[in-house]
Design a protein around this motif. Structure first.
Motif, short mmCIF file in Angstrom:
data_model
loop_
_atom_site.label_atom_id
_atom_site.label_comp_id
_atom_site.label_asym_id
_atom_site.label_seq_id
_atom_site.Cartn_x
_atom_site.Cartn_y
_atom_site.Cartn_z
N PRO A 27 0.79 -1.23 0.00
CA PRO A 27 0.00 0.00 0.00
C PRO A 27 0.82 1.28 0.00
CG PRO A 27 0.26 -0.72 2.25
CD PRO A 27 1.06 -1.66 1.39
N PHE A 28 1.92 1.35 -0.70
CA PHE A 28 2.78 2.52 -0.59
C PHE A 28 2.54 3.49 -1.76
CE2 PHE A 28 4.99 -1.06 1.46
CZ PHE A 28 4.95 -0.58 2.76
N SER A 29 2.46 4.76 -1.40
CA SER A 29 2.31 5.84 -2.38
C SER A 29 3.35 5.69 -3.48
CB SER A 29 2.49 7.18 -1.68
OG SER A 29 2.79 8.21 -2.59
N TRP A 30 2.94 5.96 -4.71
CA TRP A 30 3.88 5.77 -5.81
C TRP A 30 5.08 6.72 -5.72
CZ3 TRP A 30 -0.81 7.78 -8.60
CH2 TRP A 30 -0.68 9.10 -9.06
N SER A 31 4.98 7.77 -4.92
CA SER A 31 6.13 8.66 -4.77
C SER A 31 7.15 8.14 -3.76
CB SER A 31 5.67 10.06 -4.36
OG SER A 31 5.11 10.04 -3.07
N SER A 32 6.78 7.16 -2.95
CA SER A 32 7.65 6.71 -1.85
C SER A 32 8.63 5.65 -2.33
CB SER A 32 6.80 6.15 -0.72
OG SER A 32 6.27 4.89 -1.05
N PRO A 33 9.79 5.55 -1.68
CA PRO A 33 10.76 4.51 -2.04
C PRO A 33 10.20 3.10 -1.91
CG PRO A 33 11.82 6.20 -0.71
CD PRO A 33 10.34 6.50 -0.69
N LEU A 34 9.39 2.83 -0.89
CA LEU A 34 8.91 1.47 -0.67
C LEU A 34 7.93 1.00 -1.74
CD1 LEU A 34 8.42 1.21 3.21
CD2 LEU A 34 10.23 0.22 1.79
N SER A 35 7.41 1.91 -2.53
CA SER A 35 6.47 1.51 -3.58
C SER A 35 7.17 0.79 -4.72
CB SER A 35 5.74 2.73 -4.14
OG SER A 35 6.63 3.54 -4.91
N GLY A 36 8.49 1.00 -4.82
CA GLY A 36 9.21 0.46 -5.98
C GLY A 36 9.17 1.37 -7.18
N ILE A 37 8.36 2.43 -7.10
CA ILE A 37 8.27 3.41 -8.19
C ILE A 37 9.12 4.63 -7.84
CG2 ILE A 37 6.76 4.86 -9.60
CD1 ILE A 37 6.37 1.87 -10.08
N GLY A 38 8.79 5.25 -6.71
CA GLY A 38 9.62 6.33 -6.19
C GLY A 38 9.68 7.56 -7.06
N MET A 39 8.57 7.88 -7.73
CA MET A 39 8.54 9.09 -8.56
C MET A 39 7.52 10.06 -7.99
SD MET A 39 8.76 7.61 -12.45
CE MET A 39 8.55 9.28 -13.11
N ASP A 40 7.97 11.25 -7.62
CA ASP A 40 7.07 12.25 -7.08
C ASP A 40 6.43 13.02 -8.23
OD1 ASP A 40 5.66 13.90 -5.45
OD2 ASP A 40 7.36 15.08 -4.77
N GLU A 41 5.51 12.35 -8.88
CA GLU A 41 4.88 12.89 -10.09
C GLU A 41 3.37 12.88 -9.90
OE1 GLU A 41 4.24 11.08 -14.51
OE2 GLU A 41 6.33 11.28 -13.84
N LYS A 42 2.78 14.06 -9.90
CA LYS A 42 1.33 14.10 -9.79
C LYS A 42 0.72 13.70 -11.13
CE LYS A 42 0.98 19.07 -10.81
NZ LYS A 42 0.56 20.39 -10.28
N GLY A 43 -0.56 13.30 -11.09
CA GLY A 43 -1.22 12.93 -12.33
C GLY A 43 -2.11 11.72 -12.17
N ILE A 44 -2.18 10.94 -13.22
CA ILE A 44 -3.08 9.79 -13.30
C ILE A 44 -2.25 8.51 -13.34
CG2 ILE A 44 -4.87 8.65 -14.67
CD1 ILE A 44 -5.49 11.48 -15.82
N ALA A 45 -2.72 7.51 -12.63
CA ALA A 45 -2.05 6.21 -12.68
C ALA A 45 -3.10 5.11 -12.55
CB ALA A 45 -1.02 6.09 -11.57
N TRP A 46 -2.79 3.96 -13.15
CA TRP A 46 -3.68 2.80 -13.14
C TRP A 46 -3.00 1.65 -12.40
CZ3 TRP A 46 -8.40 2.22 -16.09
CH2 TRP A 46 -8.78 3.38 -16.78
N TYR A 47 -3.83 0.89 -11.68
CA TYR A 47 -3.38 -0.29 -10.95
C TYR A 47 -4.22 -1.49 -11.40
CZ TYR A 47 -1.58 2.99 -7.32
OH TYR A 47 -0.95 4.00 -6.62
#
Length: 916
Positions: A64-84
């Motif tokens: 459950p980690f925010s896509w901007s956080s390191p633990l998400s595996g994404i780690g991009m502080d990018e606002k916008g739209i994303a799909w899961y």
């Protein structure tokens, strides 16, 4: 509640435990872990049918980690739209049970599909939500869950302080659970001290019919049952039962009634594990006062609290593990705190559970928006507030809701004015907005009459209507703080317009501080500097006033641009140093409900041998020791060149009765007859020797002698540390009005020393060299000539910056050490080597604090060193009998060197040469 429920999810996935221990069902599937993930910067997903099971996404994210956080595996502080997207073949054991898809929190707009069928939408970044997906869930094949999230940081969004780390997309757990066709949607508990339990339960029924609603708590010692006639759809049930011999919940005794709610009907049984705590929050006029105090269970409670940003450096606002949340409460309690203010956001349910379980009062904020308070922002805010109240209502730890903070989002065009610098932009808290805030206060009072409601936690003296009268301040310097707090107290009375706006007036609501500290009390912020000195005298000033019933210190842990936490950002210790003044003392002594106020400055310059009178006050916000005779003992001690000496002491008996602040007999003490940093320590104890609280103040005792005066044989020469003949360093500077010299990272200071030829010392037998020194950790500001930068609102949005460029930074002592190896040489010959363990700064740097030139700028404040004592070898002394002169060289091989003079550091000495 009990953690005995079997975890159905695999332990290899993050956060495997049930997300809502306050409302828990046994049959569920944890959906945390790997999900397929795709950014949609061009918003093509809908038109290209990314909601369908066949859609393929290019990345993997860890929920459950925010896509901007390191633990998400994404780690991009990018606002916008994303799909899961993810697959699940889970199904309930009972084929007739409903399948519910639940989300802890998703920021901000969400659309959800199951197997390509749209099942619902949600807006809001902090509330939980769920969908009944029974009709589209395939129980015999694999299912596809798809989520589209949109987080554009729009002005109407409730965001709080996400700049520390954005909560983008899914940022709390996701799970499936089974429920029978008839189930308990939620229930609210209202408890009374006499054991009365009032419950309002909402039941969703798939069909009309008879049912039984049973309550079983504390191993069925508290039980009740209602016969119901359900109608199809929504049903609300109100009932009352009693707990015999009720055990009250408090931070000291966090008793929880754990158990179950069971709804039985022809559709089966719905069992929900939950709990409640019996406690009452209120305010009261005590013993004839015309101002109120906050009460817990009918008794006054002094609120020792801190501001908690609830930020983790890797998970951001999502804790990596349940253990981390549990440890947070332990870390708070270790400090002696009894409450925490969760800042501009609701807390995760499992952390609230640990606050309930371990005993920590919680003041919970609503998340603010940063745009204008227009209709869209108001509607979004109101919707989110309802969700937060509904989710967190039953936590006994929560004693207060704060509806707004520092007028953020309430000033029309505030964003435009602050970020563009347009002098013509309006930036006003308009009367219409004030009335909306009042309406939200009244809504909250009606929604939850069991708790204290605050309209706006203010830094601009702009309350409208509130159950508590709080204010914020950030000031450095004892006199500044004392004057400010006294002024606030004196202006607090029924009918006063102080701290209120729009012609509104104070009621008799309790007065407390809801943010304080020195972080913003200095020019350009305090950087990473010592907290301990300021903190101690601030606690004394608060407890000096009978009207004040608590405080919120900023803050619990360091965050990305504020280093003023009790702990480092990773939870490691900062060392306050209080035990060096009073044996056994810790910061928890300053948080005792029963407290001895030393009504004096933290340090005062006095003449040697002077008699002083020190005013004391007792402050009691507990009846634990009322009616007892307590012992107040005191000691005046000092360090005489490494030897602790008691100069004076005494004790007296105090009849400890009644709440509040009272004057007690002052202490009369006599200062030592030499130069010293003297410590007046006090201790309050029970008859059997249990220490209740400790406190202290300090004195710079001055003899007036040119070479200073110490209790030791021989002739003394005092050499100012800035009087070196040469210094050879890559970087070197003087500080604290030339009372401290520093060099790094390798080099030396050289002093030309002459020993006077006197009848008293015609023959020199021994020579000792004594000085105070520390390592010198070179910072960016030391290597580069930097000017202080001013900060704007971007700091409140989490602007990340390096503390080493802040001119006020001098790292507070913590568990990390910066060592330096030094050599002591006479005429080029090494006579000794020493290891300087650290470059510390905390309350032990008494003189570095006492002689700060100005309050709003820090000049290596609190820095101090270690006492170095060197006996010169006999062969070298033999030569000195002939020459009476030598070159003293203090050299750092690595790690740098700082030398402290008479008015700096911990010891009141210059570089001392003693010979006899």
């Amino acid at each position: 509640m009990s953690e005995s429920i079997t975890i159905k999810a695999a332990t290899s996935i993050p956060r495997p435990e049930y997300p809502r221990p306050d409302w828990q069902r046994s049959e569920w599937e944890n959906l945390n872990g790997d999900w397929s993930f795709q950014f949609d910067s061009e918003d093509r997903g809908r038109s290209e049918n990314w909601s369908q099971p066949a859609a393929s996404f290019s990345s993997t994210i860890i929920v459950p980690f925010s896509w901007s956080s390191p633990l998400s595996g994404i780690g991009m502080d990018e606002k916008g739209i994303a799909w899961y997207s993810r697959k699940s073949s889970w199904k309930p054991a009972n084929s007739k049970d409903r399948v519910i898809l639940r989300f802890g929190a998703v920021d901000y707009d969400s659309e959800v599909w199951v197997n390509g069928t749209a099942i619902g939408t949600h807006s809001g970044g902090y509330g939980n939500f769920e969908f009944d997906v029974t009709q589209v869930w395939n129980r015999s094949a694999e299912n596809t869950i798809t989520v589209r999230t949109e987080d554009l940081d729009l002005g109407h969004q409730g965001r709080g302080k996400q700049g520390y780390g954005e909560t983008r997309g899914i940022w709390q757990p996701v799970w499936l659970e089974a429920r029978p066709q008839n189930y308990v949607s939620d229930a609210r508990f209202i408890t009374k001290l006499d054991g009365t339990i009032q419950v309002t339960a909402n039941i969703t029924a798939g069909a009309a019919g008879q049912a039984k609603l049973a309550f079983s708590f504390a191993n069925n010692s508290v039980a009740h049952q209602e016969d119901l006639e359900l109608t199809e759809g929504h049903n609300t049930i109100a009932t009352t039962f009693t707990a015999a011999d009720p055990q009250h919940w408090s931070p000291d005794s966090p008793h929880l009634y754990e158990g179950e709610i069971i709804l039985s009907s022809s559709a089966g049984e719905d069992r929900v594990q939950t709990y409640f705590g019996i406690r009452e929050i209120g305010t009261a006029l005590i013993d004839g006062r015309n101002y109120r105090w906050i009460t817990l269970n009918g008794k006054p409670v002094y609120l020792n609290g801190t501001l908690d940003q609830s930020f983790h450096p890797t998970g951001y606002f999502t804790y990596p593990a349940d253990e981390d949340m549990q440890n947070e409460i332990f870390l708070l309690k270790r400090l002696g705190l009894n409450f925490v203010r969760i800042h501009i956001k609701p807390e995760e349910p499992r952390k609230l559970y640990w606050a309930d379980k371990l005993g920590m009062l919680v003041m919970e904020d609503m998340p603010c928006f940063w745009g204008n308070p227009d209709e869209q922002a108001r509607l979004s805010y109101e919707s989110e507030a309802r969700e937060i109240f509904n989710r967190d209502y039953n936590h006994p730890s929560i004693f207060s809701w704060i509806m707004f903070n520092e007028t953020w989002g309430l000033k029309t065009n505030s964003k435009a004015a602050s970020l563009t610098g347009d002098a013509g932009a309006t930036n006003h808290y308009l009367p219409d907005t004030q009335e909306w805030v009042r309406s939200m206060y009244h809504w909250a009072k009606k929604e939850d009459p069991t708790r204290i409601i605050e309209d706006n936690s203010p830094c601009n003296y702009d309350h409208v209507e509130s159950d508590i009268n709080t204010w914020h301040f950030y000031l450095n310097g004892y006199e500044n703080l004392r004057k400010h707090v006294t002024e606030v107290v004196e202006k607090t009375f029924v009918g006063s317009t102080f701290n209120y706006i729009g012609g509104n007036q104070q009621s008799d609501a309790p007065l407390m501080n809801s943010e304080c500290g020195a972080v913003w009390g200095v020019e350009g912020s305090a950087g990473d500097s010592d907290l301990a000195w300021h903190y101690r005298y601030m606690m004394n000033e608060f407890r000096r006033h009978d009207k004040m019933c608590g405080f919120v210190f900023t803050e619990f842990k360091d965050v990305v641009n504020e280093w003023n936490g009790y702990y480092r950002i990773d939870g490691t210790d900062k060392l306050f140093g209080y035990e060096a003044f009073v044996p056994g003392m810790s910061i928890a002594d300053l948080h005792s409900a029963d407290f001895i106020v030393i009504d004096a400055a933290p340090c005062e310059t006095v003449d040697a041998g002077k008699a002083v009178s020190v005013a004391l006050l007792s402050s009691s916000f507990s009846d634990q020791y009322h009616g007892q005779s307590l012992t107040l003992s005191w000691e005046l001690s000092y360090d005489n060149l490494g030897v602790r000496v008691t100069a004076d002491s005494g004790c007296t008996q105090l009849e400890w009765n009644g709440y509040g602040v009272k004057a007690i007999a002052p202490i009369a003490a006599k200062m030592p007859n030499q130069d010293a940093v003297a410590v007046l320590g006090v201790q309050l104890s029970t008859a059997d020797g249990k220490v209740i609280t400790r406190n202290f103040i300090t004195y710079d005792v001055r003899s007036g002698d040119a070479n200073n005066k110490y209790d030791a044989e021989g002739i003394w020469i005092s050499v100012p540390v800035a009087s070196f003949s040469t210094r050879e360093w890559p970087y070197s500077w003087n500080a604290l009005q030339n009372q401290k010299v520093s060099g790094g990272d390798s080099g030396s200071f050289t002093y030309d020393i002459t020993l006077p030829d006197t009848d008293e010392a015609a023959f020199i037998g021994d020579v000792d060299i004594i000085f105070e020194a520390s390592a010198k950790r070179l910072l960016v500001k030391d290597r580069e000539h930097l000017s202080q930068k001013q900060h704007d609102i971007s700091y409140m949005h989490g602007l990340k910056t390096d503390p080493e460029i802040n001119l006020n930074t001098y790292y507070m002592t913590d568990s990390v050490r910066y060592e330096s190896n030094i050599r002591i040489l006479i005429d080029g010959q090494q006579i000794e080597a020493a290891l300087l363990p650290d470059d510390p700064a905390d309350s032990r740097g008494v003189l570095s604090w006492h002689y700060q030139p100005v309050d709003n700028k820090l000049d290596e404040a609190g820095s101090y060193g270690y006492l170095v004592k060197v006996r010169v070898p006999s062969a070298v002394v033999a030569k000195l009998n002939q020459t009476r002169q030598f070159k003293l060289q203090l050299e750092a091989l690595d790690g740098g060197l700082a030398l402290y003079g008479r008015n700096a550091g911990r010891y009141p000495i210059d570089l001392l040469i003693r010979y006899q």
